[in-house]
Scaffold this motif. Structure first.
Motif, PDB file in Angstrom:
ATOM      1  N   ALA A  11       5.349  -0.869  -9.905  1.00 53.76           N
ATOM      2  CA  ALA A  11       6.100   0.340 -10.240  1.00 53.76           C
ATOM      3  C   ALA A  11       6.313   0.889 -11.342  1.00 53.76           C
ATOM      4  N   ALA A  12       6.740  -0.131 -11.796  1.00 55.06           N
ATOM      5  CA  ALA A  12       7.895   0.224 -13.849  1.00 55.06           C
ATOM      6  C   ALA A  12       6.571   0.179 -13.865  1.00 55.06           C
ATOM      7  N   LEU A  13       5.447  -0.778 -13.986  1.00 49.32           N
ATOM      8  CA  LEU A  13       4.240  -0.805 -14.818  1.00 49.32           C
ATOM      9  C   LEU A  13       3.864   0.148 -14.888  1.00 49.32           C
ATOM     10  N   ALA A  14       3.443   0.940 -13.579  1.00 49.10           N
ATOM     11  CA  ALA A  14       2.390   2.147 -13.466  1.00 49.10           C
ATOM     12  C   ALA A  14       3.500   3.351 -13.812  1.00 49.10           C
ATOM     13  N   GLY A  15       4.518   3.190 -13.599  1.00 45.13           N
ATOM     14  CA  GLY A  15       5.585   3.778 -14.177  1.00 45.13           C
ATOM     15  C   GLY A  15       5.187   5.702 -12.370  1.00 45.13           C
ATOM     16  N   VAL A  16       5.200   4.793 -11.292  1.00 51.54           N
ATOM     17  CA  VAL A  16       5.167   5.830 -10.395  1.00 51.54           C
ATOM     18  C   VAL A  16       6.373   5.245  -9.427  1.00 51.54           C
ATOM     19  N   SER A  17       6.960   5.883  -8.416  1.00 49.90           N
ATOM     20  CA  SER A  17       7.939   5.218  -7.434  1.00 49.90           C
ATOM     21  C   SER A  17       7.166   4.440  -6.484  1.00 49.90           C
ATOM     22  N   GLN A  52      -5.237   2.357 -11.720  1.00 51.09           N
ATOM     23  CA  GLN A  52      -5.709   3.107 -13.031  1.00 51.09           C
ATOM     24  C   GLN A  52      -6.433   3.893 -12.259  1.00 51.09           C
ATOM     25  N   GLU A  59      -4.981  13.119 -12.529  1.00 57.08           N
ATOM     26  CA  GLU A  59      -4.311  13.351 -14.039  1.00 57.08           C
ATOM     27  C   GLU A  59      -5.508  14.763 -13.227  1.00 57.08           C
TER      28      GLU A  59
END
Length: 257
Positions: A11-17, A52, A59
C-alpha cells in the motif's frame, strides 16, 4: 525467491490504502500470492505488475469490473497493454497541457494582460490556414512549428496584426521596384526588411546560423506554390513570385559575404 511485500508495505509502495487492497482481494481483482500461516497477505512480483495495470486502467476511468475482465482475458498481453497505456497517457498529457495554456491565457486576460492569439488567428490570412500549418509541420517538424507559434503568442494582437500588415507593405514596395534587377540595392533593401519580418515569425524555431539557408529554401516556395504569392483576391501572380524569389535567393547568397 523474489522480494515479497505485506499488504501495508505494498500500500505504501503503490500509494493506495490498505483498505483498497483489502477490497481488491475481496472482489477477486488482486489477490495476494500467498498467505502466511497466520493469515497475513503476501504479495510478489506478479501481484505488483497486476496492481500497476489496475492503476493504469483506473487512470483511464474504467470500472473495477471492466478492469477485471481485461486482466483476466486469456489473450491479455501486458507489453501491448503498457504500449496502449503510454499512448493514452500521452494524449491525456497533451490535453492537460492545452488546458493549462488556456487557463494561463484566461488569467492573463483577467489580470489585464494582452489577449493571447488563437491558432485560428495565427494563420488567418494565409490561404487554407489549417492546411498551411499541417504542411509546415510535415516540412519542418511539429516542434519547430510550435516554437514559432509560441513566439508569436508572446505578442499582443495589435503587434501581431501590425506584423502581418508589414507583409502587405512589403508586397507593395516590391511591386514598385519590379522594373529593377533583383540584386539592385533598392530591391535588396526591401528584401532585407522581408527577411527580418520572416525571422520574427520564426523566433527561436530556426537557429540564427541556419536562417539564411532556411530563407533561401523559402524563396523556392514562392515559385513552387502559388498560394505564397496570391493577390488579395486569390489570383496567382507568377511575375511577382519569380521576382521576390530571385531577390530572396540573391540576398541569402550574398548577405553572408
Amino acid at each position: 525467491m523474489g522480494k515479497t511485500y505485506t499488504v501495508k508495505q505494498l500500500a505504501a509502495l503503490a500509494g493506495v490504502s490498505v483498505r483498497t487492497l483489502h477490497h481488491y482481494d475481496a472482489c477477486g481483482l488482486l489477490m495476494p500470492g500467498k498467505r502466511t500461516p497466520a493469515g497475513y497477505r503476501v504479495y510478489g512480483a506478479y501481484e505488483l505488475y497486476r496492481l500497476q495495470q489496475i492503476m493504469f486502467y483506473k487512470e483511464l476511468d474504467l470500472s473495477l469490473e471492466s478492469i477485471a475482465a481485461i486482466l483476466d482475458d486469456p489473450g491479455f498481453e501486458p507489453a501491448a497493454a503498457l504500449e496502449a497505456h503510454k499512448k493514452a497517457l500521452q494524449a491525456r498529457r497533451k490535453r492537460i497541457s492545452t488546458l493549462i495554456k488556456t487557463i494561463d491565457n484566461t488569467l492573463s486576460t483577467l489580470k489585464g494582460g494582452p489577449v493571447m492569439l488563437t491558432d485560428k488567428e495565427l494563420y488567418e490570412g494565409f490561404p487554407q490556414g489549417n492546411t498551411y500549418r499541417e504542411e509546415a509541420i510535415a516540412k519542418w517538424g511539429s516542434q519547430a512549428v510550435e516554437n514559432s507559434e509560441n513566439n508569436l503568442r508572446k505578442m499582443d494582437k495589435a503587434a501581431f496584426l501590425k506584423l502581418k500588415d508589414e507583409f502587405v507593405n512589403i508586397r507593395i514596395a516590391l511591386q514598385e521596384v519590379m522594373h529593377l534587377p533583383p540584386s539592385h540595392p533598392k530591391v535588396q533593401k526591401v528584401i532585407h526588411t522581408h527577411f527580418e519580418l520572416i525571422t520574427q515569425f520564426w523566433g527561436n524555431a530556426v537557429p540564427e546560423e541556419e536562417r539564411l539557408a532556411a530563407y533561401k529554401g523559402l524563396a523556392q516556395l514562392y515559385v513552387d506554390d502559388e498560394r505564397y504569392t496570391q493577390t488579395p483576391d486569390g489570383k496567382a501572380d507568377p511575375a511577382y513570385a519569380a521576382f521576390i524569389s530571385e531577390g530572396m535567393q540573391w540576398y541569402a547568397t550574398h548577405i553572408a559575404k
